[in-house]
Design an enzyme around this catalytic site. Sequence first.
Site, PDB file in Angstrom:
ATOM      1  N   CYS A 151     -15.964  22.794 -14.105  1.00 51.84           N
ATOM      2  CA  CYS A 151     -16.309  23.379 -12.800  1.00 51.84           C
ATOM      3  C   CYS A 151     -15.569  24.683 -12.526  1.00 51.84           C
ATOM      4  CB  CYS A 151     -16.039  22.370 -11.687  1.00 51.84           C
ATOM      5  SG  CYS A 151     -16.867  20.815 -11.976  1.00 51.84           S
TER       6      CYS A 151
ATOM      7  N   HIS B 106     -15.362  25.485  -5.048  1.00 50.38           N
ATOM      8  CA  HIS B 106     -16.312  24.721  -5.862  1.00 50.38           C
ATOM      9  C   HIS B 106     -16.912  23.621  -4.982  1.00 50.38           C
ATOM     10  CE1 HIS B 106     -18.088  22.153  -8.762  1.00 50.38           C
ATOM     11  NE2 HIS B 106     -17.144  21.238  -8.714  1.00 50.38           N
TER      12      HIS B 106
ATOM     13  N   ASN C 201     -23.202  18.725  -6.758  1.00 48.73           N
ATOM     14  CA  ASN C 201     -22.194  19.375  -7.586  1.00 48.73           C
ATOM     15  C   ASN C 201     -22.875  19.960  -8.825  1.00 48.73           C
ATOM     16  OD1 ASN C 201     -20.129  19.979  -9.376  1.00 48.73           O
ATOM     17  ND2 ASN C 201     -18.939  18.141  -8.935  1.00 48.73           N
TER      18      ASN C 201
HETATM   19  O1  UT7 Z   1     -16.607  18.669  -9.980  1.00 49.62           O
HETATM   20  C1  UT7 Z   1     -15.439  18.123 -10.484  1.00 49.62           C
HETATM   21  C2  UT7 Z   1     -14.704  17.452  -9.495  1.00 49.62           C
HETATM   22  N1  UT7 Z   1     -15.343  16.233  -9.054  1.00 49.62           N
HETATM   23  C3  UT7 Z   1     -15.046  15.808  -7.870  1.00 49.62           C
HETATM   24  O2  UT7 Z   1     -14.376  16.518  -7.178  1.00 49.62           O
HETATM   25  C4  UT7 Z   1     -15.487  14.440  -7.402  1.00 49.62           C
HETATM   26  C5  UT7 Z   1     -14.354  13.810  -6.665  1.00 49.62           C
HETATM   27  N2  UT7 Z   1     -14.599  12.473  -6.171  1.00 49.62           N
HETATM   28  C6  UT7 Z   1     -15.453  12.216  -5.165  1.00 49.62           C
HETATM   29  O3  UT7 Z   1     -16.140  13.074  -4.668  1.00 49.62           O
HETATM   30  C7  UT7 Z   1     -15.458  10.811  -4.608  1.00 49.62           C
HETATM   31  O4  UT7 Z   1     -14.365  10.093  -5.106  1.00 49.62           O
HETATM   32  C8  UT7 Z   1     -16.754  10.022  -4.910  1.00 49.62           C
HETATM   33  C9  UT7 Z   1     -17.901  10.583  -4.066  1.00 49.62           C
HETATM   34  C10 UT7 Z   1     -17.095  10.107  -6.373  1.00 49.62           C
HETATM   35  C11 UT7 Z   1     -16.585   8.557  -4.526  1.00 49.62           C
HETATM   36  O5  UT7 Z   1     -16.223   8.434  -3.160  1.00 49.62           O
HETATM   37  P1  UT7 Z   1     -14.991   7.497  -2.739  1.00 49.62           P
HETATM   38  O6  UT7 Z   1     -14.944   7.508  -1.284  1.00 49.62           O
HETATM   39  O7  UT7 Z   1     -13.786   7.980  -3.492  1.00 49.62           O
HETATM   40  O8  UT7 Z   1     -15.487   6.082  -3.221  1.00 49.62           O
HETATM   41  P2  UT7 Z   1     -14.790   5.088  -4.252  1.00 49.62           P
HETATM   42  O9  UT7 Z   1     -14.983   5.588  -5.652  1.00 49.62           O
HETATM   43  O10 UT7 Z   1     -13.419   4.814  -3.787  1.00 49.62           O
HETATM   44  O11 UT7 Z   1     -15.692   3.802  -4.022  1.00 49.62           O
HETATM   45  C12 UT7 Z   1     -15.733   3.130  -2.767  1.00 49.62           C
HETATM   46  C13 UT7 Z   1     -16.789   2.033  -2.843  1.00 49.62           C
HETATM   47  C14 UT7 Z   1     -16.693   1.194  -4.126  1.00 49.62           C
HETATM   48  O12 UT7 Z   1     -17.014  -0.143  -3.774  1.00 49.62           O
HETATM   49  P3  UT7 Z   1     -15.835  -1.234  -3.627  1.00 49.62           P
HETATM   50  O13 UT7 Z   1     -15.148  -1.253  -4.960  1.00 49.62           O
HETATM   51  O14 UT7 Z   1     -14.962  -0.710  -2.516  1.00 49.62           O
HETATM   52  O15 UT7 Z   1     -16.598  -2.461  -3.284  1.00 49.62           O
HETATM   53  C15 UT7 Z   1     -17.811   1.767  -4.992  1.00 49.62           C
HETATM   54  O16 UT7 Z   1     -18.314   0.817  -5.905  1.00 49.62           O
HETATM   55  O17 UT7 Z   1     -18.096   2.634  -2.869  1.00 49.62           O
HETATM   56  C16 UT7 Z   1     -18.837   2.109  -3.972  1.00 49.62           C
HETATM   57  N3  UT7 Z   1     -19.771   3.125  -4.434  1.00 49.62           N
HETATM   58  C17 UT7 Z   1     -21.010   3.286  -3.937  1.00 49.62           C
HETATM   59  N4  UT7 Z   1     -21.674   2.616  -2.966  1.00 49.62           N
HETATM   60  C18 UT7 Z   1     -22.920   3.037  -2.691  1.00 49.62           C
HETATM   61  C19 UT7 Z   1     -19.572   4.061  -5.396  1.00 49.62           C
HETATM   62  N5  UT7 Z   1     -20.672   4.821  -5.537  1.00 49.62           N
HETATM   63  C20 UT7 Z   1     -21.573   4.350  -4.644  1.00 49.62           C
HETATM   64  C21 UT7 Z   1     -22.888   4.728  -4.301  1.00 49.62           C
HETATM   65  N6  UT7 Z   1     -23.526   4.051  -3.329  1.00 49.62           N
HETATM   66  N7  UT7 Z   1     -23.521   5.751  -4.914  1.00 49.62           N
END
Ligand code: UT7
Length: 324
Positions: free
Chosen positions: A113, A251, A281
């Site tokens: 990125c 980004h 993204n």
């Molecule tokens: O470009 C390079 C850099 N990349 C980034 O900057 C990405 C950085 N990360 C993020 O943007 C976020 O961490 C994400 C959007 C990827 C995830 O958001 P989060 O708030 O950090 O969620 P999490 O990974 O902590 O997951 C929370 C919950 C989990 O369920 P449990 O374990 O709490 O039951 C996931 O399984 O949300 C669940 N989950 C979803 N639920 C519905 C993960 N993806 C999804 C989804 N729909 N698509």
Amino acid sequence: MRRAAVLGTGSCLPERVLTNAELEQMVETSDEWITARTGIRSRRIAGPDEQNYQLATRAARRALEAAGVTADELGLIIVATISPHMLMPSCACFVQAELGAAKAFAFDLNAACSGFLYGLDVAAKYIVADPNMKVLVIGSETLSARVDWDDRNTCILFGDGAGACVVGGAEGRGIIDSCLLSDGSLWNLLYMDSPASTNPDLLDPKSKGCVIQMSGRDVFKYAVRAMEDVVRQLLERQQLAVQDISLIIPHQANIRILDNLAERLGAVPEQIFCNVNKYGNTSAASIPIALDEAVREGRLHRGGKLLLCSFGGGFTWGSMLLDW
Ligand code: UT7
């Protein structure tokens, strides 16, 4: 004082729009979750005549037109990408051929990125060495071909597109300073395996192949802190306050990252450019697409200060300050 400056910008987005509602039919997710956790409402998906180099070439033509520069004047073409349609030749060589840029040498740059920022920095250094040189810097991705469409943690995030800049020498404006960093020890928080290979180092029976894999929560934390640090370093070095900056283009990964960054820096919402809601993204393409939109929307004015910052796989991150 003569500096390397952006002379013109262009972008190209695929026609096909993939909405959150459509993703609800593909994986266990909801529009509500995606919007609240990422700010993304739709992303673009490349079709058959929208290969990476084709998007890159269309963005490049628009940037050349905006700059009033012909392909024949280009001395160098850099394409920042992690999703070329072929590993060799480079995407940049395909663009060079499409444009008929007979005097340009061309190569791809992989800094995920942060690729576009790294590319702009390389261009600036060439232009300092040869002030008459014109460089085309492109960020272009077809990440839809590099996503595991069964993995809801990643497939909702990424999109396709390309953005381009023509860079050349200019009086009294241009790139003032940059700060680029990387830390390869954290590679396994965000990576994409190689295609099939007989290299024993690359033979992993558990590999899902050439798709993006990410520990989202960890990447989120590093991204916010690293971008804040690298922006502060640059501001301090230039003895500027965040209030001196007209526009910050980070980004575009997640609206919560942008909001967090703005809050930590003490920036007001109007200072931060955001289009992650429309395109998701797009990795190396996100900053040049956003820059082109900012230019075309009249968000940048001569004499204003523009700050770019990025964070991505590697890890790679950086910031750049320009006098627009
Ligand atoms: O470009 C390079 C850099 N990349 C980034 O900057 C990405 C950085 N990360 C993020 O943007 C976020 O961490 C994400 C959007 C990827 C995830 O958001 P989060 O708030 O950090 O969620 P999490 O990974 O902590 O997951 C929370 C919950 C989990 O369920 P449990 O374990 O709490 O039951 C996931 O399984 O949300 C669940 N989950 C979803 N639920 C519905 C993960 N993806 C999804 C989804 N729909 N698509």
